[in-house]
Every structure is written in structure tokens, then in C-alpha cells.
Design a protein around this motif. Structure first.
Motif, PDB file in Angstrom:
ATOM      1  N   UNK B  82      11.556 -22.289  -3.918  1.00 59.37           N
ATOM      2  CA  UNK B  82      12.525 -23.109  -3.190  1.00 59.37           C
ATOM      3  C   UNK B  82      13.739 -22.299  -2.747  1.00 59.37           C
ATOM      4  N   UNK B  83      13.808 -21.028  -3.135  1.00 62.48           N
ATOM      5  CA  UNK B  83      14.925 -20.175  -2.710  1.00 62.48           C
ATOM      6  C   UNK B  83      14.421 -19.135  -1.731  1.00 62.48           C
ATOM      7  N   UNK B  84      15.079 -18.984  -0.579  1.00 64.52           N
ATOM      8  CA  UNK B  84      14.635 -17.973   0.384  1.00 64.52           C
ATOM      9  C   UNK B  84      14.632 -16.578  -0.244  1.00 64.52           C
ATOM     10  N   UNK B  85      13.514 -15.870  -0.087  1.00 68.57           N
ATOM     11  CA  UNK B  85      13.481 -14.463  -0.476  1.00 68.57           C
ATOM     12  C   UNK B  85      13.277 -14.198  -1.956  1.00 68.57           C
ATOM     13  N   UNK B  86      13.185 -15.256  -2.784  1.00 68.40           N
ATOM     14  CA  UNK B  86      12.963 -15.011  -4.214  1.00 68.40           C
ATOM     15  C   UNK B  86      11.506 -14.621  -4.442  1.00 68.40           C
ATOM     16  N   UNK B 152      17.050 -27.502  -1.825  1.00 69.45           N
ATOM     17  CA  UNK B 152      17.096 -26.051  -1.657  1.00 69.45           C
ATOM     18  C   UNK B 152      16.446 -25.713  -0.311  1.00 69.45           C
ATOM     19  N   UNK B 153      15.901 -24.515  -0.180  1.00 71.59           N
ATOM     20  CA  UNK B 153      15.378 -24.131   1.134  1.00 71.59           C
ATOM     21  C   UNK B 153      14.064 -23.366   1.010  1.00 71.59           C
ATOM     22  N   UNK B 154      12.980 -24.056   0.652  1.00 72.84           N
ATOM     23  CA  UNK B 154      11.696 -23.348   0.573  1.00 72.84           C
ATOM     24  C   UNK B 154      11.284 -22.835   1.949  1.00 72.84           C
ATOM     25  N   UNK B 155      10.664 -21.659   1.989  1.00 70.68           N
ATOM     26  CA  UNK B 155      10.235 -21.131   3.283  1.00 70.68           C
ATOM     27  C   UNK B 155       8.713 -21.008   3.390  1.00 70.68           C
TER      28      UNK B 155
END
Lengths: 126, 213
Positions: B82-86, B152-155
Motif C-alpha cells: 500500500x506504500x509506493x516503492x516499498x 494509502x497509495x497502492x500502485x
């Protein structure tokens, strides 16, 4: 992690803590990175560059609460930028193809190459 | 609006942002969803009468640990996605380890059983109902996790949705185990896993639809 990474991260963390001048500098430097890249890639569409820079700035701003301080900031920015660009360009692949006189699949390849180069650029400048 | 104006607009009056807030929201959602699933189990299915006696049975704890470990791995995976780039890191290994352990236990149980007793180990008494009940009980957790992920911001939307569904399914299975008396490893390795895969599949389908931003 280069100097840019450390610098951008410090500015963003300052901004997240409520320091609006640090945040202002962060957004300003970020827009510089984004503009330089997009300009180089979208030579045929100079008038689109500034719109895209603003879209990406807004996306980073709206998702700033998702930055985990333990995480490399370039990976975070790059992933947001990719997601947003793909989202925007998916909508307009057909339109873009018409505008620049390429096939839709060529546009998709170009988008992919552009995003890869964006990653490389953000990393090398940082 | 030119870009400099936009930058100034965004920067002026920017309030402090608490980056721990999304994770707190996520934990609250998980606890609330699991609590609702537990209430549903208590009201609708009932805790099984042998629950207290089972506390001294090692296989009972293996079953709880199995569901809890899958749930924990799923939750970490969903939070990272859910976090960009994790990066996922060792999450996949953490999902695989309990599965492999349970399947090894199942293989040992099946190989050491008399051939006529094997069907009982596999199907138990409740194989028909088990996967569907797990999927149903996972619903409140599923809703809660998706709500938190939307904050959050899932990608990678499909993968993030699948991870959320997997976490919900594993917690649904954990709660279901308060009702279900099956303790055979082959049963758990098949029907519990199938039950978890239902919300996982649904999550993979729902991710691109519900998690876009």
C-alpha cells in the motif's frame, strides 16, 4: 544514496513536520527534476510537459502521508510518478497516438522507455 | 496556474503530516474487522464446546499458529504494497513457510496413517462447509483492510488486493478455528488454504477496481 537523495529526503521530512519553506524547496526541486526529464522525452509535445509536471507534483503532494522515513525517497517518488503517468497516459494513449502520428503500441513502448529513463535520471541526479 | 504558483499554493499553510497515521488506521481496521468476525462466529456458529479442552492439544496450537502466521505475513505484505516503492522483502518467504510446514505435517500424517483412515484425515467431518465459512467470516476483515489500504497509495493494484484478501482470509480462518474442531494437518492444509484463497482471489479481482487513486 547520493546527495540529492539525502537533500530531497531532508526537505520532505522538514515539510512533513510542518516547515513550509522546506516543503516549498522540496516541491520546487522536484518539479525541476520532473520537468527536465519530461521535456527530453516529450520533444513533440512541449505544451504537455508543464501539465504533466503539475499532475505529478499534485500526486506526490496528495500522497505525502504515505512516505515512510525509512524508505529511499527516490523509489517512493519514482513509483508515484510511474503510477500517475501510466494512469494518465493509459487514458490518452489513443489520443497521443493520433497527436504524434505513432501507433498505439509504439506510444506504449515509448511510455515504458520514458519511465525507465525517468528512473535512471532521478537516480543519477540524486 | 503556472508551476511556480502551484508549488507556492501547495507549500503555503501546509500542516504537519503524521506519517504514522495510516498504519494506526490500518491496525485499528484489522482489530475491528477481526472483532466483528469473532462476534459473528460467537452468535451465528458458536464456539465449539471442546475449545477449553483443546488448549492442551499441541495440534490446536499448530493450527492457531498456522493461521496467525499467514495472517501476519499477509498483513505485512498488504501494508507494504500500500506504500509506493516499498519492497516486499521476505514477505513471500513468510507466507511460504507456514504453508510448507503444514503440508509437511500433512504428508507425515497421511503416510503414517492406515490407508482406510486417510480419507478421514483429509475430509474430516466438515470439509464441505469449511472453505465457504472461512470466506464468509473473512468479509468484515476484508472490508476493513481495503478501507485502510484506500487511505494509502497502492500502485500494484492486483497484487495489493490479493495481499489484502489473503490477510483477511487468514484472519477469517483464525477466527473460524474457534468454531471448527478439525485438527488433522491434511484437512487444514487443504480446506483452510482453500478458504483463504477465496478472499485472496476476490481481492486480486477487486484491487484494480477499489484501490485506484
Amino acid at each position: 544514496m547520493g546527495l540529492g537523495e539525502v537533500r530531497l529526503r531532508g526537505l520532505l521530512l522538514g515539510g512533513l513536520a510542518g516547515d513550509s519553506s522546506a516543503y516549498h524547496t522540496f516541491l520546487k526541486e522536484l518539479s525541476g527534476h520532473l520537468r527536465a526529464f519530461l521535456r527530453k522525452r516529450l520533444v513533440n509535445l512541449p505544451e504537455e510537459v508543464e501539465d504533466l509536471v503539475q499532475e505529478l507534483l499534485l500526486a506526490v503532494h496528495n500522497q505525502r502521508h504515505t512516505y515512510d522515513p525509512g524508505q529511499p525517497i527516490t523509489a517512493w517518488i519514482y513509483t508515484i510518478a510511474c503510477y500517475k503517468l501510466i494512469d494518465l497516459l493509459r487514458l490518452s494513449v489513443a489520443e497521443t497516438a493520433r497527436l504524434i502520428g505513432m501507433s498505439q503500441s509504439a506510444v506504449k513502448v515509448g511510455v515504458h522507455r520514458g519511465l525507465t529513463a525517468l528512473a535512471a535520471k532521478i537516480r543519477s541526479e540524486s | 496556474v503556472n508551476t511556480d504558483e502551484l508549488v507556492s499554493l501547495l507549500a503555503t499553510g501546509s500542516e504537519p503530516v503524521d506519517t504514522r497515521l495510516p498504519m494506526r488506521r490500518y491496525l485499528i481496521a484489522v482489530v475491528a474487522g477481526t472483532a466483528v468476525a469473532t462476534l459473528l462466529t460467537a452468535e451465528w456458529l458458536g464456539f465449539r464446546p471442546t475449545l477449553v479442552r483443546d488448549l492442551s492439544v499441541p495440534m490446536f496450537w499448530a493450527k492457531e499458529a498456522f493461521c496467525a502466521a499467514l495472517g501476519a505475513a499477509g498483513l505485512v505484505g498488504a501494508a507494504r504494497l500500500a506504500r509506493p516503492g516499498a519492497r516486499l522483502g521476505r514477505v513471500l518467504a513468510a507466507v511460504a513457510a507456514p504453508l510448507i510446514a503444514m503440508w509437511l505435517l500433512a504428508a507425515v500424517a497421511l503416510l503414517s496413517a492406515d490407508p482406510p483412515g486417510r480419507a478421514e484425515l483429509i475430509f474430516g467431518q466438515t470439509a464441505n462447509a469449511c472453505p465457504l465459512l472461512i470466506a464468509l467470516l473473512s468479509t468484515p476483515v476484508f472490508v476493513a483492510i481495503f478501507w485502510a489500504m484506500r487511505g494509502l497509495a497502492p500502485t500494484s493494484l492486483r497484487l495489493a488486493g490479493a495481499a489484502g484478501g489473503f490477510a483477511a482470509g487468514s484472519l477469517g480462518a483464525l477466527v473460524y478455528s474457534l468454531h471448527c474442531g478439525e485438527l488433522a494437518a491434511p484437512f487444514l492444509g487443504i480446506w483452510y488454504v482453500l478458504g483463504i484463497l477465496i478472499p485472496t482471489t476476490f481481492g486480486a479481482w477487486a484491487g484494480p477496481r477499489l484501490l485506484r487513486w
